[in-house]
Design a protein around this motif. Structure first.
Motif: not given
Lengths: 320, 325
Positions: B320-322, B306-308, B313-314, B244-246
């Motif tokens: 897992e990330g998005v 930013l999302v990418l 980084i995640a 959610l933060f991403i």
């Protein structure tokens, strides 16, 4: 640690009580199970306050909207306990005038938009769920990629204008008719349908369309219902597209009327109100009545939305 | 290998191939899948028309765009429109500052609230109570911003319920609505009121999925309830929190557009202008199409980057990330 290895059959809690002193076991179980009285009380108080913060405003709004005019005026514009039920405000805004027209516009947009959105979404989702067909991957990627960016306010506005939709009711429907996210959710439902059923239908001579219509849709009815409710709520709540695309106040949906007369506090004179008003009720009462009218449809569909959440329809779909 | 060449040799061409069927031609496949393609058509047209086609419209960011001329006739002016980003234009800087402050408030103050709520609701003993509380708390999510803003006005405004009560008890009233100094506080409380319950649902679902035996094991090892929360619950929530933060990071430059537009009149531009409202006011209301589109474009690109980046980084931290690309 040692207790669990020595008694692999018993549960950890049980093994603990078997090996240690009763006092020890009691302490541990207490830690595991329940919160202390202080914690419990605090939690209850916080949750009760949170619920009250949501419920009390609604009660106040409904109460003021049905309170008699003199009570509203005397109490400075807000009533929590109406002396009697007085529906003058509702009668005056629903007997023609700005609010009645906006209400019809909103109902029309919501009804037409929801049906259209649901049909188009289900069709696209079905097509995307048929793996191995022509252009399946590229189309799926187009839908997925659309979730990652938005084209921006100005270009969207210019596109809508280029398509000649300014001041058309369709501008409130078409630009937001398909949500990529909803397509993906419905697609994941279609994908999860057992292949055997679909193959059996094919063997029995059903065409692609018949499989979609007779098997795909009926089996995904619950998911489609939730998605439809979401679309409906969005159409009903749409305010910004009306602000952007509808300049003609006669075509405003309810949310725009709400903004003008409730948020911005424009006065409603006899020309804005309906014809059947004996004496115009106070502005506060009228404002509350408009507010109630715009909230009620949401309250009506809310239990249906909720039932599906508790079934986990949506969370399951999002996961997949 | 030999068998395959044999099959293709002229001597065996007469018998139908057994192993490999030739891939049908594109036209044939289109004809075969015509129903599926027709089903996809309306949705794809809408998606292309209102998601992808407008992307092209971003070219006006490089133009001195005049609406009556259109994109074909308007003059190109290179990067002139982007100059506003670096020249220190006060209106733009004000919008940028307000946006960043609100983003900071939202990630620090608003983000944890649903997690706390979820932890509290999750520890309620009775399932019925839990559902009752939640169905009250996530109702506001389905109300439009117009309604939420109106409700807040009716509650906290000059003649609203709270001030009414205070006045009738001879207490001093307070002024939040239309008060520029407290505008960001007002925005924050509106977001919390509207969306906390909704955001908590997801966390509650994840909490319900945490293995009970982990708590039992922790208790056996002598962990206090607080330690259990710290060492079992929070690690269990970590993947969803990061996800959610991403996602929120990608939207970090878009703060409460509708919400602010609705209340801008009352508090003035200084306190309320954010990048999104700046684009709207400058472009659609003010006619500075090129500049507004340039700001909007930079904003979208930063959001995507930013999302990418956050997702990368995640991944490198083993989360897992998005998505996995």
């Amino acid at each position: 640690m040692s207790t669990t290895t020595e008694n692999p059959q018993t549960t950890p809690g049980g093994s603990a009580s078997a090996r240690t002193t009763p006092a020890d076991a009691h302490r541990r179980r207490a830690k595991l199970n329940a919160a202390g009285p202080v914690e419990k009380t605090t939690k209850t108080i916080v949750l009760v306050i949170a619920c009250a913060l949501v419920i009390v405003p609604f009660i106040g709004i409904v109460a003021t909207s049905i309170a008699p005019a003199d009570q509203v005026t005397n109490s400075g514009g807000f009533v929590l306990f109406p002396r009697e039920v007085d529906l003058t405000a509702y009668r005056s805004i629903l007997s023609g005038g700005v609010v009645s027209r906006a209400l019809l516009v909103s109902i029309g947009i919501t009804a037409v938009g929801t049906i259209l959105s649901l049909m188009i979404t289900a069709m696209l989702a079905w097509a995307l769920s048929r793996r191995g067909t022509v252009a399946n991957r590229p189309m799926l990627l187009l839908v997925l990629f659309s979730l990652l960016f938005s084209p921006g306010l100005i270009p969207t506005y210019l596109a809508v204008r280029q398509f000649g939709l300014i001041d058309s009711y369709w501008s409130l429907i078409i630009p937001t008719a398909v949500s990529g996210f909803n397509v993906i959710v419905v697609r994941s439902f279609f994908v999860s349908l057992p292949d055997e059923i679909l193959d059996a239908a094919k063997v029995d001579g059903a065409s692609e369309w018949q499989v979609f219509r007779r098997i795909g849709i009926p089996l995904s009815r619950a998911a489609l219902a939730v998605i439809g409710l979401f679309y409906g709520v969005n159409y009903w709540n749409a305010f910004f597209s009306a602000l952007l695309y509808i300049n003609d106040a006669a075509k405003w949906p309810l949310q725009m009327v709400l903004r003008t007369y409730v948020v911005n506090g424009a006065q409603m004179g006899t020309s804005e109100l309906g014809t059947a008003v004996e004496a115009a009720p106070p502005q506060e009462t009228i404002q509350m009545a408009i507010l109630v009218i715009s909230i009620v449809p949401i309250l009506i569909v809310y239990p249906f939305l909720q039932r599906h959440f508790s079934k986990g329809v949506l969370t399951g779909a999002v996961k997949g | 290998m030999m068998a395959v060449t044999d099959m293709k040799s002229p001597s065996t061409a007469a018998s139908p191939p057994l192993a490999r069927r030739p891939r049908p031609s594109l036209l044939r496949r289109i004809l075969r899948d015509r129903t599926v393609l027709l089903l996809a058509l309306p949705g794809m047209l809408l998606l292309i028309g209102f998601q992808y086609f407008p992307l092209l419209g971003n070219v006006i960011a490089f133009q001195d765009f005049q609406p009556f001329l259109g994109t074909d006739e308007s003059l190109w002016n290179g990067l002139d429109n982007f100059r506003i980003l670096v020249t220190g234009d006060p209106a733009f800087l004000n919008a940028l500052r307000n946006t960043l402050i609100l983003t900071l408030i939202q990630s620090v103050m608003i983000f944890p609230v649903p997690i706390v709520l979820a932890l509290m609701v999750n520890s309620l003993m009775s399932e019925k109570l839990r559902q009752g509380v939640m169905s009250v708390l996530y109702l506001p999510h389905f109300l439009s911003w117009v309604i939420v803003v109106a409700v807040f006005q009716q509650m906290l405004g000059g003649s609203g319920m709270v001030n009414n009560l205070l006045r009738s008890n001879g207490l001093p009233t307070f002024d939040v609505i239309g008060n520029a100094d407290l505008f960001k506080v007002l925005l924050t409380s509106q977001v919390i009121w509207k969306d906390t319950g909704w955001a908590a649902i997801l966390f509650i679902a994840v909490l319900a999925g945490i293995d009970r035996s982990l708590y039992e094991a922790a208790a056996v090892d002598g962990a206090s309830r607080f330690q259990q929360t710290l060492n079992v619950t929070l690690p269990g929530l970590r993947p969803i929190v990061i996800l959610l933060f991403i996602l929120q990071l990608g939207n970090s430059l878009s703060v409460g557009f509708e919400q602010i537009i609705l209340q801008q009149q009352a508090v003035g531009i200084d306190a309320s202008e954010v990048l999104d409202t700046y684009v709207f006011n400058e472009g659609i209301a003010g006619g500075q199409w090129g500049t507004a589109a340039a700001v909007g474009l930079v904003k979208s690109v930063i959001g995507l980057v930013l999302v990418l980046t956050a997702n990368k980084i995640a991944h490198s931290m083993g989360e897992e990330g998005v998505y996995r690309a």
